[in-house]
Design a protein around this motif. Structure first.
Motif, PDB file in Angstrom:
ATOM      1  N   MET A 133       0.398  -1.541  -0.164  1.00 26.89           N
ATOM      2  CA  MET A 133       0.100   0.082  -0.007  1.00 26.89           C
ATOM      3  C   MET A 133       0.868   1.259  -0.263  1.00 26.89           C
ATOM      4  O   MET A 133       1.920   1.001   0.448  1.00 26.89           O
ATOM      5  CB  MET A 133      -1.187  -0.369   0.956  1.00 26.89           C
ATOM      6  N   TYR A 134       0.135   2.378  -1.071  1.00 30.61           N
ATOM      7  CA  TYR A 134       1.058   3.659  -0.962  1.00 30.61           C
ATOM      8  C   TYR A 134       0.637   4.677  -0.244  1.00 30.61           C
ATOM      9  O   TYR A 134      -0.863   4.701  -0.160  1.00 30.61           O
ATOM     10  CB  TYR A 134       1.370   3.938  -1.984  1.00 30.61           C
ATOM     11  N   PHE A 135       1.511   5.215   0.585  1.00 25.68           N
ATOM     12  CA  PHE A 135       1.262   6.889   1.027  1.00 25.68           C
ATOM     13  C   PHE A 135       1.318   7.785  -0.023  1.00 25.68           C
ATOM     14  O   PHE A 135       2.401   8.107   1.089  1.00 25.68           O
ATOM     15  CB  PHE A 135       0.881   6.285   2.403  1.00 25.68           C
ATOM     16  N   ALA A 136       1.216   8.684  -0.050  1.00 32.13           N
ATOM     17  CA  ALA A 136       1.448   9.949   0.187  1.00 32.13           C
ATOM     18  C   ALA A 136       0.720  11.435   0.128  1.00 32.13           C
ATOM     19  O   ALA A 136      -0.085  11.715   0.070  1.00 32.13           O
ATOM     20  CB  ALA A 136       1.458  10.129  -1.974  1.00 32.13           C
ATOM     21  N   ALA A 137       1.743  12.508   1.101  1.00 31.19           N
ATOM     22  CA  ALA A 137       1.419  13.051   1.215  1.00 31.19           C
ATOM     23  C   ALA A 137       2.307  14.729   0.668  1.00 31.19           C
ATOM     24  O   ALA A 137       3.691  14.553   1.045  1.00 31.19           O
ATOM     25  CB  ALA A 137       1.307  13.169   2.743  1.00 31.19           C
ATOM     26  N   LEU A 138       2.075  15.797   0.857  1.00 27.94           N
ATOM     27  CA  LEU A 138       2.748  16.844   1.308  1.00 27.94           C
ATOM     28  C   LEU A 138       2.364  18.361   2.332  1.00 27.94           C
ATOM     29  O   LEU A 138       1.380  17.744   2.855  1.00 27.94           O
ATOM     30  CB  LEU A 138       1.732  17.792  -0.831  1.00 27.94           C
ATOM     31  N   LEU A 139       3.497  18.742   2.661  1.00 28.79           N
ATOM     32  CA  LEU A 139       4.037  19.749   3.614  1.00 28.79           C
ATOM     33  C   LEU A 139       4.140  21.050   3.409  1.00 28.79           C
ATOM     34  O   LEU A 139       5.358  20.186   3.182  1.00 28.79           O
ATOM     35  CB  LEU A 139       4.404  18.955   4.449  1.00 28.79           C
ATOM     36  N   GLU A 160      -1.509  27.387  -2.992  1.00 25.97           N
ATOM     37  CA  GLU A 160      -3.084  27.283  -2.092  1.00 25.97           C
ATOM     38  C   GLU A 160      -2.573  27.340  -0.837  1.00 25.97           C
ATOM     39  O   GLU A 160      -3.686  27.680  -0.454  1.00 25.97           O
ATOM     40  CB  GLU A 160      -3.210  26.056  -2.353  1.00 25.97           C
ATOM     41  N   THR A 161      -1.307  27.904   0.018  1.00 24.72           N
ATOM     42  CA  THR A 161      -1.527  28.157   1.109  1.00 24.72           C
ATOM     43  C   THR A 161      -1.209  28.893   1.294  1.00 24.72           C
ATOM     44  O   THR A 161      -0.958  29.832   0.644  1.00 24.72           O
ATOM     45  CB  THR A 161      -0.856  27.075   1.413  1.00 24.72           C
ATOM     46  N   ASP A 162      -1.104  29.817   2.720  1.00 25.87           N
ATOM     47  CA  ASP A 162      -0.371  31.281   3.111  1.00 25.87           C
ATOM     48  C   ASP A 162       0.943  30.943   3.737  1.00 25.87           C
ATOM     49  O   ASP A 162       1.540  30.983   4.393  1.00 25.87           O
ATOM     50  CB  ASP A 162      -1.361  31.897   4.401  1.00 25.87           C
ATOM     51  N   ALA A 163       2.124  30.244   2.771  1.00 26.33           N
ATOM     52  CA  ALA A 163       2.968  29.891   3.044  1.00 26.33           C
ATOM     53  C   ALA A 163       4.533  31.126   3.800  1.00 26.33           C
ATOM     54  O   ALA A 163       4.173  32.166   2.989  1.00 26.33           O
ATOM     55  CB  ALA A 163       4.073  28.908   2.025  1.00 26.33           C
ATOM     56  N   GLU A 164       4.455  30.436   4.381  1.00 27.92           N
ATOM     57  CA  GLU A 164       5.903  31.958   4.835  1.00 27.92           C
ATOM     58  C   GLU A 164       6.722  32.000   4.187  1.00 27.92           C
ATOM     59  O   GLU A 164       7.967  32.287   4.112  1.00 27.92           O
ATOM     60  CB  GLU A 164       6.288  31.709   6.370  1.00 27.92           C
ATOM     61  N   ASP A 165       7.410  30.639   3.554  1.00 30.09           N
ATOM     62  CA  ASP A 165       8.373  30.176   2.932  1.00 30.09           C
ATOM     63  C   ASP A 165       7.743  29.460   2.188  1.00 30.09           C
ATOM     64  O   ASP A 165       7.349  29.191   1.292  1.00 30.09           O
ATOM     65  CB  ASP A 165       9.697  30.058   3.477  1.00 30.09           C
ATOM     66  N   ASP A 166       9.143  28.946   0.458  1.00 25.70           N
ATOM     67  CA  ASP A 166       8.834  28.592  -0.339  1.00 25.70           C
ATOM     68  C   ASP A 166       9.075  26.757  -0.504  1.00 25.70           C
ATOM     69  O   ASP A 166       9.666  26.040  -1.210  1.00 25.70           O
ATOM     70  CB  ASP A 166       9.681  29.080  -1.929  1.00 25.70           C
ATOM     71  N   THR A 167       9.089  26.075   0.943  1.00 27.72           N
ATOM     72  CA  THR A 167       9.251  25.364   1.400  1.00 27.72           C
ATOM     73  C   THR A 167       8.018  23.721   1.259  1.00 27.72           C
ATOM     74  O   THR A 167       7.347  24.099   2.263  1.00 27.72           O
ATOM     75  CB  THR A 167      10.031  24.731   2.464  1.00 27.72           C
ATOM     76  N   VAL A 168       8.311  22.946   0.085  1.00 26.31           N
ATOM     77  CA  VAL A 168       7.047  22.247   0.029  1.00 26.31           C
ATOM     78  C   VAL A 168       8.345  20.789   0.483  1.00 26.31           C
ATOM     79  O   VAL A 168       8.605  20.643  -0.248  1.00 26.31           O
ATOM     80  CB  VAL A 168       6.172  22.449  -0.287  1.00 26.31           C
ATOM     81  N   LEU A 169       7.125  19.954   0.993  1.00 26.13           N
ATOM     82  CA  LEU A 169       8.195  18.235   1.168  1.00 26.13           C
ATOM     83  C   LEU A 169       7.144  17.182   0.689  1.00 26.13           C
ATOM     84  O   LEU A 169       5.660  17.510   0.892  1.00 26.13           O
ATOM     85  CB  LEU A 169       8.497  17.592   2.957  1.00 26.13           C
ATOM     86  N   VAL A 170       7.307  16.460  -0.227  1.00 26.30           N
ATOM     87  CA  VAL A 170       6.086  15.703  -0.871  1.00 26.30           C
ATOM     88  C   VAL A 170       7.341  14.461   0.041  1.00 26.30           C
ATOM     89  O   VAL A 170       8.118  13.586  -0.004  1.00 26.30           O
ATOM     90  CB  VAL A 170       6.307  15.646  -2.121  1.00 26.30           C
ATOM     91  N   PHE A 171       6.265  13.503   0.722  1.00 26.80           N
ATOM     92  CA  PHE A 171       6.300  11.924   1.387  1.00 26.80           C
ATOM     93  C   PHE A 171       5.369  10.510   0.737  1.00 26.80           C
ATOM     94  O   PHE A 171       4.595  11.347   0.328  1.00 26.80           O
ATOM     95  CB  PHE A 171       5.038  12.146   2.784  1.00 26.80           C
ATOM     96  N   ILE A 172       6.556  10.319   0.211  1.00 30.16           N
ATOM     97  CA  ILE A 172       5.572   8.861  -0.037  1.00 30.16           C
ATOM     98  C   ILE A 172       6.340   7.321   0.193  1.00 30.16           C
ATOM     99  O   ILE A 172       7.536   7.320   0.577  1.00 30.16           O
ATOM    100  CB  ILE A 172       6.976   8.915  -1.965  1.00 30.16           C
ATOM    101  N   GLU A 173       5.428   6.662   0.577  1.00 31.95           N
ATOM    102  CA  GLU A 173       5.831   5.912   1.197  1.00 31.95           C
ATOM    103  C   GLU A 173       5.018   4.454   0.356  1.00 31.95           C
ATOM    104  O   GLU A 173       3.913   4.145   0.792  1.00 31.95           O
ATOM    105  CB  GLU A 173       5.293   5.965   2.590  1.00 31.95           C
TER     106      GLU A 173
END
Length: 188
Positions: free
Chosen positions: A1-7, A40-53
């Protein structure tokens, strides 16, 4: 099973969203998806993490900082090579090879379509190396970590701890160290 999320980091901390990778075919597509989530967010910086498992097999972290090239860490490159989502992360640059060699190598691996990590039915076994490798391309892919081991160091998760993760609940441990455990759990 896969899981993917953006932070994505916002003024109020981390914001998580689950994501479907069905339409993602390349690292560029994945980076674009991360940048769209950031917009789509009110991000304070330009960092996004993509988690894939892939449960109990491997995990990957992709870090997208603004328009910079994405940074990648994969816990087990050989295991990821057997996965269609893992293939997205195993870029030419990450593997340190020219594009033609990487294409030939990945084409020679047995990608059996078991997206959920299931094993094939008895009798449908594929030929594997006698030393437990994944097939013809296994020699070039380490059965261990590959990529930027300092990908999360400036966010509070040092290289040593990243390399010590075994795959079981690894993304939860990372999210906990980043202060994002609760938001990650909401999208699991």
């Amino acid at each position: 099973m896969y899981f993917a999320a953006l932070l994505a980091r916002t003024e109020d901390g981390w914001e998580a969203s689950d994501t479907e990778l069905d339409d993602v075919e390349t690292l560029s597509d994945l980076s674009d998806l991360a940048r769209e989530a950031l917009a789509e967010t009110d991000a304070e910086d330009d960092t996004v993490l993509v988690f894939i498992e892939q449960e109990d097999a491997w995990f990957g972290v992709v870090r997208v900082d603004g328009e910079d090239d994405p940074r990648i860490f994969i816990s087990d490159a050989a295991a990821a090579a057997r996965s269609s989502y893992g293939e997205i992360l195993l870029t030419d640059e990450l593997l340190g090879k020219d594009p033609d060699a990487v294409t030939d190598e990945l084409d020679s691996l047995d990608l059996d379509g078991t997206e959920d990590g299931e094993s094939k039915a008895d009798g449908d076994e594929d030929e594997e190396d006698t030393d437990g490798g994944v097939g013809a391309g296994a020699d070039a892919l380490p059965a261990g970590p590959l990529g930027d081991t300092e990908i999360l160091a400036d966010l509070g998760f040092p290289e040593k701890e990243l390399l010590a993760l075994d795959g079981t609940d690894a993304l939860s441990e990372i999210a906990d160290a980043l202060g994002a455990a609760e938001v990650l759990e909401t999208v699991r």
